[in-house]
Design a protein around this motif. Structure first.
Motif, short mmCIF file in Angstrom:
data_model
loop_
_atom_site.label_atom_id
_atom_site.label_comp_id
_atom_site.label_asym_id
_atom_site.label_seq_id
_atom_site.Cartn_x
_atom_site.Cartn_y
_atom_site.Cartn_z
N PRO A 175 25.95 35.10 12.69
CA PRO A 175 25.93 34.16 11.56
C PRO A 175 24.49 33.72 11.27
O PRO A 175 23.60 33.99 12.07
N ALA A 176 24.28 33.03 10.21
CA ALA A 176 22.92 32.71 9.75
C ALA A 176 22.22 31.70 10.65
O ALA A 176 21.98 30.56 10.28
N PHE A 177 21.92 32.08 11.86
CA PHE A 177 21.07 31.30 12.75
C PHE A 177 20.28 32.29 13.59
O PHE A 177 20.64 33.45 13.67
N ALA A 178 19.20 31.83 14.19
CA ALA A 178 18.34 32.76 14.91
C ALA A 178 17.81 32.14 16.19
O ALA A 178 16.73 31.57 16.20
N ASN A 179 18.58 32.21 17.25
CA ASN A 179 18.04 31.86 18.56
C ASN A 179 17.09 32.97 18.97
O ASN A 179 17.14 34.07 18.43
N PRO A 180 16.22 32.72 19.95
CA PRO A 180 15.35 33.79 20.42
C PRO A 180 16.20 34.96 20.91
O PRO A 180 17.13 34.76 21.69
N VAL A 181 15.92 36.15 20.44
CA VAL A 181 16.71 37.31 20.85
C VAL A 181 15.79 38.50 21.12
O VAL A 181 14.79 38.71 20.43
N THR A 214 16.06 28.45 24.34
CA THR A 214 15.67 27.71 23.13
C THR A 214 14.82 26.51 23.51
O THR A 214 14.93 25.97 24.61
N ALA A 215 13.97 26.10 22.59
CA ALA A 215 13.17 24.89 22.78
C ALA A 215 14.07 23.67 22.60
O ALA A 215 14.96 23.68 21.75
N SER A 216 13.85 22.62 23.37
CA SER A 216 14.73 21.45 23.31
C SER A 216 14.70 20.75 21.96
O SER A 216 15.69 20.14 21.56
N ASP A 217 13.60 20.87 21.23
CA ASP A 217 13.52 20.24 19.91
C ASP A 217 13.60 21.25 18.79
O ASP A 217 13.35 20.94 17.64
N GLY A 218 13.97 22.50 19.09
CA GLY A 218 13.97 23.57 18.10
C GLY A 218 15.19 23.56 17.19
O GLY A 218 16.28 23.16 17.59
N TRP A 231 6.07 38.98 28.31
CA TRP A 231 5.71 37.73 27.64
C TRP A 231 5.98 37.94 26.16
O TRP A 231 5.69 39.01 25.62
N ALA A 232 6.52 36.94 25.49
CA ALA A 232 6.76 36.99 24.04
C ALA A 232 6.00 35.83 23.41
O ALA A 232 6.05 34.70 23.91
N ILE A 290 5.64 30.48 23.64
CA ILE A 290 5.40 31.58 24.57
C ILE A 290 6.56 31.59 25.55
O ILE A 290 6.88 30.56 26.14
N GLU A 291 7.23 32.71 25.69
CA GLU A 291 8.34 32.85 26.62
C GLU A 291 8.07 34.00 27.56
O GLU A 291 7.49 35.01 27.16
N ARG A 292 8.49 33.84 28.81
CA ARG A 292 8.39 34.91 29.80
C ARG A 292 9.81 35.30 30.20
O ARG A 292 10.62 34.46 30.54
#
Length: 96
Positions: free
Chosen positions: A18-24, A40-44, A66-67, A87-89
């Motif tokens: 659906p029209a949402f975009a968590n980090p994938v 996900t970021a706590s304030d995202g 790393w992303a 930045i995510e690892r």
């Protein structure tokens, strides 16, 4: 990005959801693509297109990465949003 074990990592927006975009992220092991959600970021904001990744880099010989990208926070009472660097690892992929 190669994972150092014959596979690949890729990132982007999952348009099948659906029209949402968590980090994938997707991992290709040479035969099959596997979808993996990032934290996900706590304030995202969790609606599309809140998370964007621009580059992946290896995180050592483990096959992790790393992303680097950004995300936006929800609109405030004035209709403004804020963009934040991200930045995510990843964890190393499970052994086959």
């Amino acid at each position: 990005m190669p994972d150092g074990r014959g596979g690949l990592w890729a990132t982007g927006t999952d348009k099948a959801a659906p029209a949402f975009a968590n980090p994938v992220f997707w991992h290709f092991d040479g035969t099959t693509w596997t979808r993996e959600e990032g934290p996900t970021a706590s304030d995202g904001e969790t609606r599309w297109p809140s998370y964007n990744f621009y580059d992946l880099a290896p995180a050592g010989p483990s096959g992790g990465f790393w992303a680097v990208g950004d995300y936006e926070t929800p609109m405030d009472e004035h209709g403004d949003t804020s963009h934040h660097g991200l930045i995510e690892r990843s964890a190393a992929p499970e052994a086959d």
